[in-house]
Design an enzyme around this catalytic site. Structure first.
Site, mmCIF file in Angstrom:
data_model
loop_
_atom_site.group_PDB
_atom_site.id
_atom_site.type_symbol
_atom_site.label_atom_id
_atom_site.label_comp_id
_atom_site.label_asym_id
_atom_site.label_seq_id
_atom_site.Cartn_x
_atom_site.Cartn_y
_atom_site.Cartn_z
ATOM 1 N N TYR A 23 4.304 17.933 11.468
ATOM 2 C CA TYR A 23 5.088 17.443 12.072
ATOM 3 C C TYR A 23 7.151 17.852 12.207
ATOM 4 O O TYR A 23 7.582 16.941 12.367
ATOM 5 C CB TYR A 23 5.739 16.289 10.939
ATOM 6 C CG TYR A 23 4.086 15.473 10.652
ATOM 7 C CD1 TYR A 23 3.579 14.536 11.412
ATOM 8 C CD2 TYR A 23 4.027 15.490 9.142
ATOM 9 C CE1 TYR A 23 1.571 14.158 10.697
ATOM 10 C CE2 TYR A 23 2.701 15.010 8.967
ATOM 11 C CZ TYR A 23 1.760 14.125 9.454
ATOM 12 O OH TYR A 23 0.658 13.141 9.148
ATOM 13 N N CYS A 56 -2.833 33.290 11.050
ATOM 14 C CA CYS A 56 -2.428 34.532 11.876
ATOM 15 C C CYS A 56 -2.025 33.075 13.425
ATOM 16 O O CYS A 56 -2.963 33.628 14.419
ATOM 17 C CB CYS A 56 -3.453 34.843 12.352
ATOM 18 S SG CYS A 56 -4.553 35.845 11.107
ATOM 19 N N GLU A 57 -1.268 32.552 13.107
ATOM 20 C CA GLU A 57 -0.378 31.860 13.998
ATOM 21 C C GLU A 57 1.075 31.735 13.801
ATOM 22 O O GLU A 57 1.285 31.640 12.595
ATOM 23 C CB GLU A 57 -0.947 29.739 13.373
ATOM 24 C CG GLU A 57 -2.579 29.597 13.217
ATOM 25 C CD GLU A 57 -3.473 29.532 14.265
ATOM 26 O OE1 GLU A 57 -2.537 29.363 15.694
ATOM 27 O OE2 GLU A 57 -4.277 29.013 14.469
ATOM 28 N N GLU A 113 0.735 -1.256 -0.245
ATOM 29 C CA GLU A 113 -0.306 0.488 0.143
ATOM 30 C C GLU A 113 0.581 0.936 -0.170
ATOM 31 O O GLU A 113 0.531 2.486 0.629
ATOM 32 C CB GLU A 113 -1.101 -0.159 0.971
ATOM 33 C CG GLU A 113 -1.686 -1.048 1.509
ATOM 34 C CD GLU A 113 -2.281 -1.004 3.249
ATOM 35 O OE1 GLU A 113 -2.292 -0.785 4.068
ATOM 36 O OE2 GLU A 113 -3.205 -2.093 2.543
ATOM 37 N N PRO A 114 1.327 1.347 -1.413
ATOM 38 C CA PRO A 114 2.517 2.380 -1.230
ATOM 39 C C PRO A 114 1.324 3.495 -0.677
ATOM 40 O O PRO A 114 0.448 4.108 -2.506
ATOM 41 C CB PRO A 114 3.859 2.274 -2.098
ATOM 42 C CG PRO A 114 2.476 1.588 -3.345
ATOM 43 C CD PRO A 114 1.491 0.790 -2.429
ATOM 44 N N GLY A 115 2.127 5.402 -0.992
ATOM 45 C CA GLY A 115 1.413 6.101 -0.644
ATOM 46 C C GLY A 115 2.509 7.002 -1.029
ATOM 47 O O GLY A 115 2.550 7.507 -2.269
ATOM 48 N N ARG A 116 3.537 8.184 0.117
ATOM 49 C CA ARG A 116 4.560 9.037 -0.445
ATOM 50 C C ARG A 116 5.248 8.203 -1.280
ATOM 51 O O ARG A 116 5.499 8.902 -2.022
ATOM 52 C CB ARG A 116 5.107 9.025 1.015
ATOM 53 C CG ARG A 116 5.855 9.975 1.002
ATOM 54 C CD ARG A 116 6.628 10.127 2.669
ATOM 55 N NE ARG A 116 6.099 9.777 3.203
ATOM 56 C CZ ARG A 116 5.258 10.776 4.466
ATOM 57 N NH1 ARG A 116 5.643 12.073 4.069
ATOM 58 N NH2 ARG A 116 4.304 10.278 5.254
ATOM 59 N N TYR A 168 0.511 13.650 0.795
ATOM 60 C CA TYR A 168 -0.037 14.820 1.963
ATOM 61 C C TYR A 168 0.218 15.925 2.369
ATOM 62 O O TYR A 168 0.606 16.739 3.063
ATOM 63 C CB TYR A 168 0.917 14.151 2.975
ATOM 64 C CG TYR A 168 0.184 12.798 3.573
ATOM 65 C CD1 TYR A 168 0.073 12.590 3.492
ATOM 66 C CD2 TYR A 168 1.861 11.793 2.700
ATOM 67 C CE1 TYR A 168 -0.513 11.082 3.920
ATOM 68 C CE2 TYR A 168 1.489 9.854 3.385
ATOM 69 C CZ TYR A 168 0.294 9.503 3.516
ATOM 70 O OH TYR A 168 0.462 8.118 3.387
HETATM 71 C C1 LIG Z 1 -1.169 5.951 5.374
HETATM 72 C C2 LIG Z 1 -1.270 4.236 5.005
HETATM 73 C C3 LIG Z 1 -0.721 4.531 3.502
HETATM 74 C C4 LIG Z 1 0.522 4.795 2.825
HETATM 75 O O1 LIG Z 1 1.432 5.029 3.996
HETATM 76 P P1 LIG Z 1 3.005 5.972 3.559
HETATM 77 O O2 LIG Z 1 3.591 6.018 4.157
HETATM 78 O O3 LIG Z 1 2.433 6.808 2.504
HETATM 79 O O4 LIG Z 1 3.217 4.922 2.151
HETATM 80 C C5 LIG Z 1 -0.899 2.423 3.578
HETATM 81 N N1 LIG Z 1 -1.604 2.032 4.212
HETATM 82 C C6 LIG Z 1 -1.820 2.717 5.848
HETATM 83 C C7 LIG Z 1 -3.618 2.036 6.098
HETATM 84 C C8 LIG Z 1 -1.857 4.103 6.155
HETATM 85 O O5 LIG Z 1 -2.554 4.121 7.007
#
Ligand SMILES: *Cc1c(COP(=O)(O)O)cnc(C)c1O
Length: 419
Positions: A317, A343-344, A274-277, A372
């Protein structure tokens, strides 16, 4: 590797000068490269050559429909965490049986929507959720395919807010509890156990934690078989691979994949990732314009038109994002905070940063903001959300319009008892 490159001191996204887009649509805006996104997905997928696999892009990193569509066209799957992400995924054309659904707080309406859509599996995170899904599937005369999200208690060595696989985190079920969970799942009429899942955190820059998690999962898979007679078909190892924002050195895709390939050989399993970043992070930038300069007591401030509502990561972060001029100059270096109009005091994009001196109206790129970034933006201080743009070769397209003031008040109304 990405497609944001300087030609003669001017930043281009593929073959389009970033300056031209800014002149035509105004600032701020997020800008994505089609070629970088494509390349990142292909490289990731190919690193796992030789094993049955389904790469599911983690939607929450960037849910723009055009980006989802790009991945769907590449036969990618999707990892969702809400009904809204399922809706987007279906709109973008993902095959429902390539969608996995994670998250600790799935609501009844979301569960029903996912069951009716025929997703591949629910990654469930508590026994209460298991019982609810069994009940909802019963009402719909279905068997819900599930995996249990196991919390292997490994330290991913990342920021505490994005570390998810420790005992103290709210995610998943510990390994002992998971065995009980599977025992229960195996006895429920409307549940079909097909997988096991874990996701230990995000922005992980070493291969070790992934391997530790996999070893823990493997032990459990064997136990499930020998003690409960449950044959796992899908092992979902989540996302979490880090990228280079400053000087991090995450494992290469090859090293990362090796941890899984070597450990799963001969196990007759389909690997889900499940790659995102890692797919979208370095495929996007945020373009902003300098409004003012201000010399404070011992501090220089560069005030720009993008703020923490547009990019939350620096303040949330303490994340580092490189900031580059869109047009490079020979001006001397300076040290400054790059701050937004909110304004922070937490409204900063960079603190004590070395930059070449800039003037009002200059354009800056906040790098590595494809993940993100826009998805965490808000309307705080009634700031319309910014536009998103995608470039392919020498063309660009606004994939999300900048919001208007009318958009800001959409859905609001004055009660009749106040008239
Ligand atoms: C956020 C998330 C991801 C993706 O994470 P990355 O660090 O962006 O690769 C994959 N699986 C689950 C369950 C998540 O919550």
């Amino acid at each position: 590797m990405n497609h944001f490159i300087y030609r003669e001191n001017e930043l281009y996204c593929e073959d389009v000068p970033v300056q031209r887009i800014a002149a035509q649509i105004g600032t701020p805006f997020y800008l994505y490269s089609h070629a970088t996104l494509t390349r990142h997905f292909k490289a990731f997928n190919e690193a796992f050559e030789g094993i049955d696999r389904l790469v599911c892009f983690s939607a929450k990193a960037n849910t723009n429909l055009a980006i989802l569509k790009l991945f769907a066209n590449l036969d990618c799957g999707l990892d969702i965490v809400s009904g809204g992400e399922l809706y987007r995924g279906i709109q973008a054309g993902f095959a429902p049986n390539h969608i996995v659904y994670s998250g600790v707080g799935k609501r009844v309406d979301e569960i029903d929507y996912a069951l009716k859509s025929g997703i591949l599996m629910f990654n469930l995170e508590s026994l209460d959720e298991l019982k609810l899904i069994n009940q909802r599937a019963g009402r719909l005369n279905q068997r819900a395919r599930i995996a249990i999200r196991v919390n292997p208690d490994v330290d991913p060595k990342t920021h505490p807010y994005i570390s998810t696989g420790l005992k103290k985190n709210k995610f998943g079920i510990d390994t002992a509890g998971a065995l009980e969970g599977y025992r229960l799942a195996g006895s429920l009429e409307h549940i079909e156990v097909i997988g096991i899942d874990c996701h230990i955190g995000s922005q992980i820059t070493e291969a070790g934690p992934f391997e530790d998690a996999l070893n823990s999962i493997k032990t459990l898979i064997k136990q499930l078989k020998s003690e409960l007679g449950i044959q796992i078909q899908y092992v979902d190892m989540g996302g979490g691979l880090g990228i280079t924002y400053a000087d991090e050195t995450p494992p290469s895709l090859k090293e990362y994949a090796k941890a899984f390939l070597e450990n799963l050989e001969g196990m007759d399993l389909t690997l889900i990732l499940e790659p995102g970043r890692v797919l979208v992070g370095n495929a996007g930038i945020l373009v902003t314009r300098v409004l003012y300069k201000k010399a404070g007591k011992g501090k220089n401030f560069i005030i720009v038109d993008a703020g923490m509502n547009d990019l939350l990561r620096p303040t949330l972060y303490n994340a580092f994002h490189a900031i580059e001029p869109i047009v490079r100059s020979q001006a001397p270096l300076t040290v400054a905070d790059v701050v937004g109009p909110i304004c922070e005091s937490g409204d900063f994009l960079a603190v004590d940063r070395n930059l070449t001196e800039v003037d009002a109206d200059d354009l800056l790129a906040v790098m590595s903001t494809g993940a993100y970034g826009f998805v965490m933006s808000s309307n705080y201080c009634s700031r319309p959300r910014v536009a998103e743009v995608m470039v392919k070769n020498n063309q660009y397209h606004v994939v999300k319009k900048r919001e208007t003031y009318q958009d800001l008040v959409k859905g609001e109304s004055i009660p009749t008892f106040m008239e």
